[in-house]
Design an enzyme around this catalytic site. Structure first.
Site, PDB file in Angstrom:
ATOM      1  N   LEU A  89       0.814  -1.220   0.000  1.00 12.86           N
ATOM      2  CA  LEU A  89       0.000   0.000   0.000  1.00 12.86           C
ATOM      3  C   LEU A  89       0.846   1.267   0.000  1.00 12.86           C
ATOM      4  O   LEU A  89       1.901   1.341   0.629  1.00 12.86           O
ATOM      5  CB  LEU A  89      -0.925  -0.010   1.217  1.00 12.86           C
ATOM      6  CG  LEU A  89      -1.880  -1.210   1.261  1.00 12.86           C
ATOM      7  CD1 LEU A  89      -2.721  -1.165   2.532  1.00 12.86           C
ATOM      8  CD2 LEU A  89      -2.779  -1.259   0.035  1.00 12.86           C
ATOM      9  N   HIS A 115      -3.463   4.253  -2.559  1.00 14.74           N
ATOM     10  CA  HIS A 115      -4.467   3.402  -1.917  1.00 14.74           C
ATOM     11  C   HIS A 115      -5.117   4.138  -0.740  1.00 14.74           C
ATOM     12  O   HIS A 115      -6.319   4.052  -0.534  1.00 14.74           O
ATOM     13  CB  HIS A 115      -3.813   2.122  -1.368  1.00 14.74           C
ATOM     14  CG  HIS A 115      -3.184   1.238  -2.413  1.00 14.74           C
ATOM     15  ND1 HIS A 115      -1.823   1.077  -2.524  1.00 14.74           N
ATOM     16  CD2 HIS A 115      -3.724   0.471  -3.391  1.00 14.74           C
ATOM     17  CE1 HIS A 115      -1.554   0.235  -3.508  1.00 14.74           C
ATOM     18  NE2 HIS A 115      -2.680  -0.142  -4.064  1.00 14.74           N
ATOM     19  N   ASP A 117      -6.046   3.145 -12.960  1.00 17.20           N
ATOM     20  CA  ASP A 117      -6.389   1.960 -13.754  1.00 17.20           C
ATOM     21  C   ASP A 117      -7.715   2.230 -14.461  1.00 17.20           C
ATOM     22  O   ASP A 117      -8.755   1.660 -14.121  1.00 17.20           O
ATOM     23  CB  ASP A 117      -6.481   0.741 -12.839  1.00 17.20           C
ATOM     24  CG  ASP A 117      -5.140   0.445 -12.177  1.00 17.20           C
ATOM     25  OD1 ASP A 117      -4.312  -0.229 -12.785  1.00 17.20           O
ATOM     26  OD2 ASP A 117      -4.907   0.952 -11.059  1.00 17.20           O
ATOM     27  N   GLN A 122      -9.733  -0.575 -16.032  1.00 14.66           N
ATOM     28  CA  GLN A 122     -10.281  -1.405 -14.958  1.00 14.66           C
ATOM     29  C   GLN A 122     -11.557  -0.775 -14.404  1.00 14.66           C
ATOM     30  O   GLN A 122     -12.545  -1.469 -14.149  1.00 14.66           O
ATOM     31  CB  GLN A 122      -9.237  -1.560 -13.851  1.00 14.66           C
ATOM     32  CG  GLN A 122      -9.742  -2.217 -12.591  1.00 14.66           C
ATOM     33  CD  GLN A 122      -8.605  -2.552 -11.642  1.00 14.66           C
ATOM     34  OE1 GLN A 122      -7.805  -3.446 -11.913  1.00 14.66           O
ATOM     35  NE2 GLN A 122      -8.502  -1.835 -10.548  1.00 14.66           N
TER      36      GLN A 122
HETATM   37  P1  AMP Z   1      -3.790  -2.353  -6.797  1.00 12.61           P
HETATM   38  O1  AMP Z   1      -3.369  -2.661  -5.395  1.00 12.61           O
HETATM   39  O2  AMP Z   1      -2.685  -1.935  -7.691  1.00 12.61           O
HETATM   40  O3  AMP Z   1      -4.687  -3.428  -7.373  1.00 12.61           O
HETATM   41  O4  AMP Z   1      -4.722  -1.069  -6.683  1.00 12.61           O
HETATM   42  C1  AMP Z   1      -5.847  -1.055  -5.843  1.00 12.61           C
HETATM   43  C2  AMP Z   1      -6.645   0.188  -6.136  1.00 12.61           C
HETATM   44  O5  AMP Z   1      -5.833   1.335  -5.900  1.00 12.61           O
HETATM   45  C3  AMP Z   1      -7.115   0.262  -7.593  1.00 12.61           C
HETATM   46  O6  AMP Z   1      -8.436   0.773  -7.636  1.00 12.61           O
HETATM   47  C4  AMP Z   1      -6.129   1.220  -8.191  1.00 12.61           C
HETATM   48  O7  AMP Z   1      -6.643   1.926  -9.312  1.00 12.61           O
HETATM   49  C5  AMP Z   1      -5.882   2.171  -7.035  1.00 12.61           C
HETATM   50  N1  AMP Z   1      -4.626   2.905  -7.201  1.00 12.61           N
HETATM   51  C6  AMP Z   1      -3.407   2.387  -7.493  1.00 12.61           C
HETATM   52  N2  AMP Z   1      -2.498   3.382  -7.627  1.00 12.61           N
HETATM   53  C7  AMP Z   1      -3.164   4.548  -7.428  1.00 12.61           C
HETATM   54  C8  AMP Z   1      -2.790   5.923  -7.437  1.00 12.61           C
HETATM   55  N3  AMP Z   1      -1.539   6.306  -7.689  1.00 12.61           N
HETATM   56  N4  AMP Z   1      -3.745   6.849  -7.181  1.00 12.61           N
HETATM   57  C9  AMP Z   1      -5.028   6.472  -6.939  1.00 12.61           C
HETATM   58  N5  AMP Z   1      -5.439   5.189  -6.898  1.00 12.61           N
HETATM   59  C10 AMP Z   1      -4.531   4.238  -7.148  1.00 12.61           C
END
Ligand code: AMP
Length: 281
Positions: A33, A37, A150, A153
């Site tokens: 994280l 996140h 994403d 996604q």
């Molecule tokens: P992940 O752990 O990479 O699967 O990401 C979990 C959630 O956090 C997903 O909805 C991602 O789009 C979001 N997320 C990842 N990086 C960022 C960021 N830099 N800013 C905002 N949300 C993010």
């Protein structure tokens, strides 16, 4: 903050909250994280009385040769961050809780999942859609929060929720960046010092392309060319893909006369990073 790893404990905790009329907001993650996140957690906290975060490195969304094995995992550090952020419940299931023996369902969201990252990473969005559907059915939140980083996604999840009639409000929170513009990502941890210095060139090139449009260019190929030229100034970065699509349907546009998404993936050494901007309309 309570941590649960199985469905029985998850359901009994959520059930007790629901009986008291609490609204529940949910943030699914793969852990490692960072502040991106935690911004989603913040958004969730403002949307509901109880916040649930899941940490699950979902094997089905990684292709052969991708980084499933080496994806960063640090549950203890993550739990501490979530506790500090005021999360009420951490759901950290092992693989066989999400995919028990005999699990045989795959969720395929046609259209939005099939171009761009979906075409280049076959099976990726089936894995995403399947795990998100499974998690939403387990948690049954009022609100689920995803990150704009994403973007495709998000489009897949919104389509999935609409098509299955899941009673959850999907919110998309803006991308959180380092001071130099690099989008926060768990994969940034893979970068060498030199690659880390080079990495912000991706966002800079996206902004150059956006500016070219704002100065009057409406042809997607010209805007994409401006993006590529700007990116080429950074020799450590190689372009993997760049797509300019309708921000809602994820389909290519012939003219930038509506809200569009410019999404790109680059390689720095072995590390693949993605980022995007939305403009027009
Ligand atoms: P992940 O752990 O990479 O699967 O990401 C979990 C959630 O956090 C997903 O909805 C991602 O789009 C979001 N997320 C990842 N990086 C960022 C960021 N830099 N800013 C905002 N949300 C993010």
């Amino acid at each position: 903050m309570k941590t649960v790893t199985n469905v029985f404990d998850l359901r009994s905790t959520l059930g007790a909250w629901r009986e008291k009329g609490q609204r529940i907001a949910f943030v699914p993650t793969m852990g490692a994280l960072h502040a991106g996140h935690l911004a989603l957690v913040d958004h969730a906290r403002k949307s509901a009385g109880k916040v649930v975060v899941s940490i699950f490195v979902n094997p089905t969304q990684f292709g052969p040769g991708e980084d499933f094995e080496r994806y960063p995992r640090d549950l203890e550090a993550d739990a501490e961050k979530l506790r500090d952020a005021g999360v009420d419940l951490l759901f950290a299931p092992p693989v066989d809780v999400i995919y028990p023996p005999g699990f045989a369902t795959t969720v395929h969201v046609a259209g939005v999942s099939e171009g761009m990252e979906g075409a280049r990473r076959p099976g990726h969005f089936d894995g995403v859609a399947t795990v998100v559907a499974r998690l939403l059915c387990l948690v049954l939140p009022d609100v689920a929060v995803f990150g704009q980083k994403d973007a495709q996604q998000c489009a897949v999840v919104m389509r999935l929720v609409a098509d299955l009639g899941l009673p959850v409000e999907v919110r998309v929170a803006p991308t959180v960046r380092e001071a130099d513009g690099l989008a926060l990502s768990s994969r940034n941890a893979y970068l060498t010092a030199a690659e880390r210095t080079a990495a912000p060139a991706l966002f800079r090139a996206l902004l150059v392309a956006q500016l070219v449009h704002e100065l009057g260019e409406k042809k997607p190929e010209k805007v994409l060319k401006a993006f590529r030229l700007a990116l080429e100034t950074e020799p450590l970065i190689s372009l993997d893909s760049a797509d300019l699509v309708d921000a809602a349907t994820m389909r290519p546009v012939e003219k930038i006369d509506r809200s569009v998404l410019l999404a790109a993936a680059v390689k720095l050494g072995r590390t693949r990073l993605i980022d995007n901007v939305v403009f027009g309309g």
